[in-house]
Scaffold this motif. Structure first.
Motif, PDB file in Angstrom:
ATOM      1  N   GLU A  37       0.821  -1.262   0.028  1.00 55.35           N
ATOM      2  CA  GLU A  37      -0.072  -0.045   0.425  1.00 55.35           C
ATOM      3  C   GLU A  37       0.890   1.107  -0.373  1.00 55.35           C
ATOM      4  O   GLU A  37       0.423   1.884  -0.592  1.00 55.35           O
ATOM      5  CB  GLU A  37      -1.047   0.110   1.037  1.00 55.35           C
ATOM      6  N   SER A  38       2.340   1.585   0.920  1.00 54.24           N
ATOM      7  CA  SER A  38       2.862   2.343   1.197  1.00 54.24           C
ATOM      8  C   SER A  38       3.154   2.639  -0.317  1.00 54.24           C
ATOM      9  O   SER A  38       4.014   3.940  -0.448  1.00 54.24           O
ATOM     10  CB  SER A  38       3.727   2.352   2.086  1.00 54.24           C
ATOM     11  N   TRP A  51       5.379   2.716   5.341  1.00 54.92           N
ATOM     12  CA  TRP A  51       4.818   2.410   6.505  1.00 54.92           C
ATOM     13  C   TRP A  51       5.961   1.780   8.006  1.00 54.92           C
ATOM     14  O   TRP A  51       7.112   1.409   7.977  1.00 54.92           O
ATOM     15  CB  TRP A  51       4.404   0.304   6.015  1.00 54.92           C
ATOM     16  N   SER A  52       4.916   2.479   8.977  1.00 54.06           N
ATOM     17  CA  SER A  52       5.755   3.175  10.690  1.00 54.06           C
ATOM     18  C   SER A  52       5.992   1.604  11.130  1.00 54.06           C
ATOM     19  O   SER A  52       4.552   1.185  11.376  1.00 54.06           O
ATOM     20  CB  SER A  52       5.394   3.296  11.204  1.00 54.06           C
ATOM     21  N   ARG A  55       4.254   2.183  14.701  1.00 54.26           N
ATOM     22  CA  ARG A  55       3.242   2.478  14.947  1.00 54.26           C
ATOM     23  C   ARG A  55       1.817   1.342  14.647  1.00 54.26           C
ATOM     24  O   ARG A  55       0.774   2.176  14.199  1.00 54.26           O
ATOM     25  CB  ARG A  55       2.996   4.302  14.462  1.00 54.26           C
ATOM     26  N   GLY A  56       2.338   1.098  13.423  1.00 53.67           N
ATOM     27  CA  GLY A  56       1.791  -0.146  12.756  1.00 53.67           C
ATOM     28  C   GLY A  56       0.995   0.658  11.436  1.00 53.67           C
ATOM     29  O   GLY A  56      -0.779   0.392  11.596  1.00 53.67           O
ATOM     30  N   LYS A  57       1.247   1.720  10.586  1.00 51.36           N
ATOM     31  CA  LYS A  57       0.684   2.511   9.913  1.00 51.36           C
ATOM     32  C   LYS A  57       1.063   3.104   9.024  1.00 51.36           C
ATOM     33  O   LYS A  57       2.384   3.040   8.960  1.00 51.36           O
ATOM     34  CB  LYS A  57      -0.887   3.222  10.580  1.00 51.36           C
ATOM     35  N   LEU A  58       0.393   3.386   8.342  1.00 51.29           N
ATOM     36  CA  LEU A  58       1.397   4.334   7.328  1.00 51.29           C
ATOM     37  C   LEU A  58       1.837   6.053   7.281  1.00 51.29           C
ATOM     38  O   LEU A  58       1.045   6.306   7.881  1.00 51.29           O
ATOM     39  CB  LEU A  58      -0.089   4.831   5.730  1.00 51.29           C
ATOM     40  N   TRP A  59       2.908   6.047   7.210  1.00 53.19           N
ATOM     41  CA  TRP A  59       3.741   7.316   7.784  1.00 53.19           C
ATOM     42  C   TRP A  59       3.639   8.641   6.312  1.00 53.19           C
ATOM     43  O   TRP A  59       5.192   7.585   5.298  1.00 53.19           O
ATOM     44  CB  TRP A  59       4.798   6.523   8.511  1.00 53.19           C
TER      45      TRP A  59
END
Length: 133
Positions: A37-38, A51-52, A55-59
């Motif tokens: 996705e990133s 991908w962080s 944090r478990g999310k897009l950055w």
């Protein structure tokens, strides 16, 4: 037709190491991780989106600091397991420590020595109270 993302050898966590390199100087700025996705969003938006893992999310690089990485070229290594993003580092600072590059320590005389100055106080960069990128 084969999806360009399928040509990448993702690790067991679905990630690939991504090296950000200054497009003009060739200097390595930082290393982060990307998932499908990133990487797809990076190409679509023409800016670095990682991908962080913490944090478990897009950055979106620069979302807190304002130091965005504008994508100029995307490269894949011979083993298809590392990507290089040739970027323009807006604001001149890639590292959350306030330095131009995350690679500011050199191994000399048996120890790591800091060889690059802080260009901007990290507390000023992240004054909104956000964690470092």
């Amino acid at each position: 037709m084969k999806d360009w993302l399928d040509e990448i050898h993702w690790n067991a966590d679905g990630l690939v190491p991504a090296i950000a390199q200054d497009h003009a100087s060739g200097r390595i700025l930082m290393m982060a991780w990307m998932n499908r996705e990133s990487l797809t969003l990076t190409v679509a938006e023409q800016r670095a989106i990682y991908w962080s893992r913490s944090r478990g999310k897009l950055w979106r690089k620069g979302e807190d600091s304002g130091h965005v990485q504008k994508l100029h070229e995307l490269r894949l290594d011979c083993d298809a397991d590392v990507v290089i993003l040739q970027v323009e580092q807006l604001g001149g600072i890639a590292c959350h420590t306030g330095r131009e590059s995350c690679f500011y320590r050199v191994f000399r005389d048996g120890a790591w020595q800091i060889v690059e100055p802080v260009l901007k106080d990290p507390h000023a960069i992240y004054a909104k109270g956000h964690a470092h990128e």
